[in-house]
Design an enzyme around this catalytic site. Structure first.
Site, PDB file in Angstrom:
ATOM      1  N   GLY A  11      -0.830  -0.075   1.197  1.00 17.39           N
ATOM      2  CA  GLY A  11      -0.270   0.353   2.518  1.00 17.39           C
ATOM      3  C   GLY A  11      -1.126   1.304   3.261  1.00 17.39           C
ATOM      4  N   ARG A  21     -15.800   4.901   8.034  1.00 16.73           N
ATOM      5  CA  ARG A  21     -16.878   5.458   8.820  1.00 16.73           C
ATOM      6  C   ARG A  21     -17.738   6.533   8.140  1.00 16.73           C
ATOM      7  NH1 ARG A  21     -17.568  10.439  11.387  1.00 16.73           N
ATOM      8  NH2 ARG A  21     -19.173  10.550  13.283  1.00 16.73           N
ATOM      9  N   ARG A  72      -2.060  -7.069   0.408  1.00 15.17           N
ATOM     10  CA  ARG A  72      -1.642  -6.872  -0.930  1.00 15.17           C
ATOM     11  C   ARG A  72      -2.205  -8.465  -1.603  1.00 15.17           C
ATOM     12  NH1 ARG A  72       2.216  -3.188   1.545  1.00 15.17           N
ATOM     13  NH2 ARG A  72       1.972  -1.430   0.199  1.00 15.17           N
ATOM     14  N   GLY A 102      -3.624   3.336  -2.387  1.00  9.44           N
ATOM     15  CA  GLY A 102      -2.752   4.169  -3.153  1.00  9.44           C
ATOM     16  C   GLY A 102      -2.776   3.912  -4.532  1.00  9.44           C
ATOM     17  N   ASP A 103      -1.813   4.187  -5.430  1.00 10.79           N
ATOM     18  CA  ASP A 103      -2.066   4.061  -6.825  1.00 10.79           C
ATOM     19  C   ASP A 103      -2.035   2.503  -7.341  1.00 10.79           C
ATOM     20  OD1 ASP A 103       0.741   3.651  -6.153  1.00 10.79           O
ATOM     21  OD2 ASP A 103       1.470   4.898  -7.596  1.00 10.79           O
ATOM     22  N   THR A 126      -2.925   7.258   1.404  1.00  9.39           N
ATOM     23  CA  THR A 126      -1.674   6.659   1.482  1.00  9.39           C
ATOM     24  C   THR A 126      -0.846   7.888   2.305  1.00  9.39           C
ATOM     25  OG1 THR A 126       0.409   6.656   0.362  1.00  9.39           O
ATOM     26  CG2 THR A 126      -1.366   7.850  -0.899  1.00  9.39           C
ATOM     27  N   ASP A 128       1.939   8.813   1.356  1.00  8.36           N
ATOM     28  CA  ASP A 128       3.177   9.417   0.613  1.00  8.36           C
ATOM     29  C   ASP A 128       2.608  10.782  -0.170  1.00  8.36           C
ATOM     30  OD1 ASP A 128       4.885   7.538   1.439  1.00  8.36           O
ATOM     31  OD2 ASP A 128       4.311   6.134  -0.500  1.00  8.36           O
ATOM     32  N   ASP A 130       1.541  11.225  -2.994  1.00  7.13           N
ATOM     33  CA  ASP A 130       2.058  11.319  -4.388  1.00  7.13           C
ATOM     34  C   ASP A 130       1.028  10.878  -5.295  1.00  7.13           C
ATOM     35  OD1 ASP A 130       1.644   8.777  -3.565  1.00  7.13           O
ATOM     36  OD2 ASP A 130       3.698   7.991  -4.285  1.00  7.13           O
ATOM     37  N   GLY A 171       8.738   7.661   1.744  1.00  7.49           N
ATOM     38  CA  GLY A 171       8.536   8.291   0.632  1.00  7.49           C
ATOM     39  C   GLY A 171       9.572   8.025  -0.339  1.00  7.49           C
ATOM     40  N   ARG A 172       9.748   6.746  -0.842  1.00  7.87           N
ATOM     41  CA  ARG A 172      10.924   6.316  -1.821  1.00  7.87           C
ATOM     42  C   ARG A 172      10.747   6.909  -3.110  1.00  7.87           C
ATOM     43  NH1 ARG A 172       9.572   0.294  -0.997  1.00  7.87           N
ATOM     44  NH2 ARG A 172      10.425   0.916   0.922  1.00  7.87           N
ATOM     45  N   GLY A 186      12.913  22.125  11.043  1.00  7.00           N
ATOM     46  CA  GLY A 186      14.122  23.175  10.926  1.00  7.00           C
ATOM     47  C   GLY A 186      15.327  22.340  10.364  1.00  7.00           C
ATOM     48  N   LYS A 214      27.057  26.589  13.732  1.00  4.15           N
ATOM     49  CA  LYS A 214      26.036  25.855  14.004  1.00  4.15           C
ATOM     50  C   LYS A 214      26.547  24.733  14.939  1.00  4.15           C
ATOM     51  CE  LYS A 214      22.361  26.398  10.676  1.00  4.15           C
ATOM     52  NZ  LYS A 214      21.097  26.023  10.006  1.00  4.15           N
ATOM     53  N   GLU A 223      13.708   7.779   2.361  1.00  5.80           N
ATOM     54  CA  GLU A 223      14.219   6.346   2.055  1.00  5.80           C
ATOM     55  C   GLU A 223      14.406   6.004   0.691  1.00  5.80           C
ATOM     56  OE1 GLU A 223      11.478   3.701   3.588  1.00  5.80           O
ATOM     57  OE2 GLU A 223       9.685   4.203   2.185  1.00  5.80           O
ATOM     58  N   ARG A 247      25.009  10.737  13.994  1.00 12.71           N
ATOM     59  CA  ARG A 247      24.215   9.436  14.198  1.00 12.71           C
ATOM     60  C   ARG A 247      22.884   9.244  13.123  1.00 12.71           C
ATOM     61  NH1 ARG A 247      25.338   7.751  19.823  1.00 12.71           N
ATOM     62  NH2 ARG A 247      27.483   8.530  19.924  1.00 12.71           N
TER      63      ARG A 247
HETATM   64  P1  ADP Z   1      -1.064   0.939  -2.979  1.00 11.86           P
HETATM   65  O1  ADP Z   1      -2.435   0.987  -3.228  1.00 11.86           O
HETATM   66  O2  ADP Z   1      -0.784   1.526  -1.449  1.00 11.86           O
HETATM   67  O3  ADP Z   1      -0.113   1.791  -3.907  1.00 11.86           O
HETATM   68  P2  ADP Z   1      -0.010  -1.740  -3.875  1.00 11.86           P
HETATM   69  O4  ADP Z   1       0.786  -0.954  -4.954  1.00 11.86           O
HETATM   70  O5  ADP Z   1       0.673  -2.630  -3.030  1.00 11.86           O
HETATM   71  O6  ADP Z   1      -0.577  -0.821  -2.767  1.00 11.86           O
HETATM   72  O7  ADP Z   1      -1.202  -2.376  -4.459  1.00 11.86           O
HETATM   73  C1  ADP Z   1      -2.377  -3.013  -3.566  1.00 11.86           C
HETATM   74  C2  ADP Z   1      -2.943  -3.979  -4.310  1.00 11.86           C
HETATM   75  O8  ADP Z   1      -3.630  -3.564  -5.790  1.00 11.86           O
HETATM   76  C3  ADP Z   1      -2.126  -5.203  -5.034  1.00 11.86           C
HETATM   77  O9  ADP Z   1      -1.674  -6.161  -3.913  1.00 11.86           O
HETATM   78  C4  ADP Z   1      -2.842  -5.683  -5.983  1.00 11.86           C
HETATM   79  O10 ADP Z   1      -3.844  -6.682  -5.198  1.00 11.86           O
HETATM   80  C5  ADP Z   1      -3.713  -4.694  -6.430  1.00 11.86           C
HETATM   81  N1  ADP Z   1      -2.985  -4.297  -7.849  1.00 11.86           N
HETATM   82  C6  ADP Z   1      -1.825  -3.439  -7.836  1.00 11.86           C
HETATM   83  N2  ADP Z   1      -1.483  -3.545  -9.191  1.00 11.86           N
HETATM   84  C7  ADP Z   1      -2.378  -4.109  -9.923  1.00 11.86           C
HETATM   85  C8  ADP Z   1      -2.321  -4.874 -11.204  1.00 11.86           C
HETATM   86  N3  ADP Z   1      -1.644  -4.351 -12.140  1.00 11.86           N
HETATM   87  N4  ADP Z   1      -3.335  -5.531 -11.616  1.00 11.86           N
HETATM   88  C9  ADP Z   1      -4.416  -5.877 -10.653  1.00 11.86           C
HETATM   89  N5  ADP Z   1      -4.209  -5.596  -9.360  1.00 11.86           N
HETATM   90  C10 ADP Z   1      -3.256  -4.724  -8.856  1.00 11.86           C
END
Ligand code: ADP
Length: 323
Positions: A11, A21, A72, A102-103, A126, A128, A130, A171-172, A186, A214, A223, A247
């Site tokens: 993401g 940079r 991805r 991200g992770d 990211t 998030d 997290d 932020g699921r 607020g 209020k 989400e 709403r």
């Molecule tokens: P984020 O890095 O934001 O958490 P993703 O979870 O979509 O995003 O992971 C990004 C990319 O990292 C994936 O599309 C994939 O190419 C690679 N990746 C994620 N998990 C694995 C895994 N278990 N083995 C190899 N590559 C992975």
């Protein structure tokens, strides 16, 4: 180390450009050649990479998105895909890699390191926030500022019409964006993935507010798996509170874009330079982060697997201040 590569993956987040940079300029400062890989792991597999110069990253510091694009890649989850990726890096003589993501991206990075031993450093990018091993991730501060801008605007119209607004934020799996949006915006109530709050709890909270005169209320909702959880909640609340106009606004991908804030620009710049210096210092299979204003390097495995729980003091403050 004479040649490294950098890419953005998963993401996207505002501040990734400032980070690219910093990596490029940092590498050039230390007389290391740097390649930019397009489209994350997918581009690594396709060999889609170019040598970057100082001017390649001119005038991008303040721009959202990522000039290297993000993607991805399911192919990278296969051994065959990772072999192709390694062969491409090897052919270019690349001796170290910097992954901004991200992770999920870090999971791919640590598997790649285990298989091929190529030094790799992750940078947490990211919205998030997290990720363990850094107080803040790149893009989080900008995302929260974007939600606050939206909440401020919604408050105006909520006030004019005396409405209850449910505002859904990203932020699921983690409530960082939601809790900070709720405090800064607020809000009367916040729905976090970390806490089980039912529609009945929200109703009772809103009714308390109405009893205290209020005239309008804001409920911030993190989400769930699919955007739209706020609609579900709002419909449940509508059945109990029938005399108020209710709403929903789902903020969605607006939270991923825009110019990075000062905080994100500084964070991204420091982490980009920290990643280059880490690689040159022999660090590998780690993520660079900033904790208490100090640059630290955390094993990728810990960054991926350890929790970074919300500070309960934020939840306490939110409750007291929404009186
Ligand atoms: P984020 O890095 O934001 O958490 P993703 O979870 O979509 O995003 O992971 C990004 C990319 O990292 C994936 O599309 C994939 O190419 C690679 N990746 C994620 N998990 C694995 C895994 N278990 N083995 C190899 N590559 C992975």
């Amino acid at each position: 180390m004479k040649r490294i590569a950098v890419f953005t993956s998963g993401g996207d987040a505002p501040g990734m450009n400032a980070c690219i940079r910093a990596v490029v300029r940092g590498a050039i400062y230390y007389e290391v050649e740097v390649y930019g890989i397009y489209q994350g792991y997918q581009g690594m597999i396709a060999g889609d990479m170019v040598k970057m110069e100082s001017y390649s990253v001119s005038n991008i510091l303040q721009r959202g998105g990522t000039i290297l694009k993000s993607a991805r890649s399911d192919d990278f989850k296969t051994k065959a895909g990772r072999k192709l990726a390694y062969n491409n890096l090897n052919a270019k003589g690349i001796e170290g890699v910097i992954a901004i993501g991200g992770d999920g991206s870090f999971t791919g990075a640590t598997i790649f390191y285990e298989e091929y031993g190529i030094p790799i450093i992750g940078i947490p990018g990211t919205i998030d926030n997290d990720i363990y091993g850094t107080d803040k991730t790149i893009g989080f501060d900008t995302a929260v500022n974007t939600t606050l801008d939206a909440i401020d605007k919604i408050r105006d119209t909520a006030d004019s019409h005396g409405r209850i607004f449910f505002i859904e934020v990203m932020g699921r799996d983690s409530g960082y964006i939601a809790i900070q949006s709720a405090i800064g915006g607020g809000a009367e109530s916040v729905i976090l993935p970390e806490r089980d709050v039912t529609a009945e709890d929200v109703v009772s909270n809103l009714q308390d507010g109405i009893r205290r005169d209020k005239s309008f209320s804001i409920v911030v909702v993190a989400e769930k798996d699919d955007p739209g959880y706020s609609v579900e909640l709002a419909n449940a609340v509508k059945e109990a509170i029938t005399d108020k106009d209710i709403r929903v606004t789902i903020l969605g991908h607006i939270q991923r874009g825009g110019a990075p804030t000062a905080t994100d620009r500084t964070l991204a710049s420091r982490l980009g330079l920290g990643a280059v210096e880490g690689l040159l210092d022999g660090k590998k299979d780690v993520m660079v982060g900033i904790v208490n204003d100090d640059m630290i390097y955390t094993p990728l495995k810990d960054a991926i697997s350890k929790d970074k729980p919300l500070n309960p003091d934020l939840i306490r403050a939110m409750k007291i201040l929404s009186l």
